[in-house]
Design an enzyme around this catalytic site. Structure first.
Site, PDB file in Angstrom:
ATOM      1  N   CYS A 170      -4.461   3.182   4.558  1.00  0.00           N
ATOM      2  CA  CYS A 170      -4.219   1.824   4.386  1.00  0.00           C
ATOM      3  C   CYS A 170      -5.367   1.174   4.704  1.00  0.00           C
ATOM      4  CB  CYS A 170      -2.979   1.141   4.826  1.00  0.00           C
ATOM      5  SG  CYS A 170      -2.692   1.508   6.498  1.00  0.00           S
ATOM      6  N   HIS A 230      -5.521  -5.115   7.372  1.00  0.00           N
ATOM      7  CA  HIS A 230      -4.743  -4.164   8.225  1.00  0.00           C
ATOM      8  C   HIS A 230      -4.422  -5.015   9.695  1.00  0.00           C
ATOM      9  CE1 HIS A 230      -3.544  -0.923  11.247  1.00  0.00           C
ATOM     10  NE2 HIS A 230      -3.159  -0.230  10.040  1.00  0.00           N
ATOM     11  N   ASP A 263       0.996  -1.339  -0.064  1.00  0.00           N
ATOM     12  CA  ASP A 263      -0.192  -0.025  -0.009  1.00  0.00           C
ATOM     13  C   ASP A 263       0.777   1.230  -0.043  1.00  0.00           C
ATOM     14  OD1 ASP A 263       0.850   0.227   2.688  1.00  0.00           O
ATOM     15  OD2 ASP A 263      -1.171  -0.494   3.516  1.00  0.00           O
ATOM     16  N   ASP A 264       0.008   2.544  -0.025  1.00  0.00           N
ATOM     17  CA  ASP A 264       0.798   3.575  -0.150  1.00  0.00           C
ATOM     18  C   ASP A 264       1.675   3.759  -1.437  1.00  0.00           C
ATOM     19  OD1 ASP A 264      -0.432   4.329   2.166  1.00  0.00           O
ATOM     20  OD2 ASP A 264       1.186   4.911   3.178  1.00  0.00           O
TER      21      ASP A 264
END
Ligand code: NAG
Ligand code: NAG
Ligand code: NAG
Length: 294
Positions: A78, A132, A31-32
Site C-alpha cells: 500500500c 499511508h 488499495d489491495d
C-alpha cells in the site's frame, strides 16, 4: 508468503460545474484491489473474474466512467503505491518501497495531487487512508490539506486474526472505520456543496478506505455472497520465475496475526494450509463487496 497484487482504484467524479467553470472533485481511493470486481468481467479482460463478484454499485459507476482496462500497480504494497500515485512519481523516485518511510524525507519535497489543488485555489479536504497513515509516513501529509484531517477509529480490528466476520448487530453502535469515513464524506460533501453553490471555493475531497486491506474485517452478512464451493485456490501457487525481489512482499502484518503464526511461517514460505487460503480468499472477497457497496 502472503501476496496480494495491489491495484489502486481511483475515481474522479465531477459533482457540479460552477459558474466560474471550476469543477469540484471527489477522489475515492482503496488499495489491495485485484482486478476482482464485476466491472472487470467481459471480453476485454484476459482472466475470468472468479468467483462472480458482488459489487453492484462500483459496476454501475464503472459503466458510466472511463474504466482503465490495463492498469498496473507500482509495487504490491500500500504505502509505496499511494506515495507514487499521489506524487505522480515512480517508487524509484519517491524512494518509498515499504511501509514507513515518508517520501518528503527519503525522496523529495514533491507536490502532491491534493496539494496541487490547494495551491490552485481549491479547498483541499482529506479523510481516511489517503496517504499511508501514521507518524513515520508523515501524519497524512498536513501540507496537502486545507482543513483538519479526519481519520476515524478502528473497531473490531486486531492482530488476533487476518479476518473477522463481525455480527451485523454489533456494528450498529460501533461502525467499522470505513463506514465512519463514508459517513463523514457524505456529511462533508453536503456542507461543501452548499458552500460551492454560494460561490465559495471549489473543493477537492479525498476519501480513502482501509478495506480490502488486511485484516479482512466485514459484516457477517456478506459471507452469503461467497459460498464455500465458489472460492477456488490459486491454480499456480509458485512465485513467478525471474520476479524482481522488490515485487515480493512477505506481509509482516499478516505474519504477526495469531492465525498465521500458528503455521510457523518464515516469510519465505507460501505453504500455508489450504483451509487457511480458502478462508482468507473468501474474507478478501467479502471485504471487497462490503467496501464497494457503500
Ligand atoms: C516543502 O515544500 C513546501 C511547499 O510546497 C514548503 O512549504 C516546505 O517548507 C518544503 N519543505 C522542505 C523541508 O523543504
Ligand atoms: C485478541 O485475543 C486476546 C487473547 O485471546 C483477547 O483478550 C482480545 O480480546 C482479542 N481482541 C479482539 C479484538 O478480539
Ligand atoms: C509450530 O511450532 C510449534 C512449536 O515448535 C509446534 O508445537 C507446532 O506444532 C508447529 N505448528 C505447525 C503447524 O507446524
Amino acid at each position: 508468503m502472503y501476496r496480494t497484487s495491489l491495484l489502486v482504484l481511483v475515481i474522479f467524479i465531477s459533482l457540479a460545474r460552477l459558474c466560474s467553470s471550476r469543477t469540484n472533485v471527489l477522489f475515492l481511493i482503496a488499495d489491495d484491489m485485484r482486478p476482482q470486481i464485476g466491472a472487470y468481467e467481459g471480453k476485454h479482460f484476459p482472466a475470468v473474474v472468479s468467483p462472480k463478484m458482488h459489487t453492484p454499485s462500483i459496476d454501475v459507476l464503472a459503466s458510466r466512467s472511463l474504466l482503465l482496462e490495463r492498469s498496473y500497480c507500482q509495487l504490491a504494497i500500500c504505502a509505496p503505491s499511494r506515495s507514487s500515485l499521489l506524487t505522480g512519481r515512480r517508487p524509484d523516485t519517491t524512494r518509498v518501497y515499504e511501509i514507513g518511510p515518508y517520501f518528503r524525507e527519503v525522496g523529495g519535497n514533491f507536490t502532491t495531487l491534493p496539494q496541487y489543488f490547494k495551491m490552485n485555489g481549491y479547498l483541499s479536504v482529506g479523510m481516511g487512508k489517503v496517504f499511508h497513515p501514521g507518524e513515520p509516513s508523515g501524519w497524512d501529509d498536513p501540507v496537502s490539506w486545507s482543513d483538519p484531517y479526519f481519520s476515524g477509529k478502528t473497531n473490531f480490528e486486531s492482530f488476533n486474526s487476518t479476518w473477522s466476520a463481525v455480527p451485523d448487530e454489533l456494528l450498529i453502535d460501533n461502525p467499522l472505520i470505513d463506514e465512519q469515513i463514508a459517513n463523514q464524506a457524505i456529511a462533508t460533501m453536503q456542507r461543501l456543496a452548499t458552500d460551492a453553490r454560494s460561490g465559495k471555493q471549489p473543493f477537492f475531497l479525498a476519501v480513502g478506505f482501509r478495506k480490502p486491506h488486511l485484516p479482512f474485517v466485514f459484516p457477517e452478512s456478506f459471507l452469503k455472497y461467497y459460498p464455500v464451493s465458489t472460492v477456488k485456490l490459486p491454480s499456480n501457487p509458485y512465485i513467478p520465475v525471474n520476479m524482481p525481489d522488490a515485487a515480493w512482499f512477505d506481509y509482516p502484518r499478516a505474519q504477526k496475526t495469531r492465525d498465521v503464526r500458528a503455521f510457523n511461517v518464515t516469510g519465505e514460505s507460501i505453504q500455508l494450509c489450504q483451509i487457511f487460503w480458502h478462508f482468507s480468499k473468501k474474507a478478501y472477497y467479502c471485504s471487497v463487496s462490503w467496501r464497494l457497496i457503500l
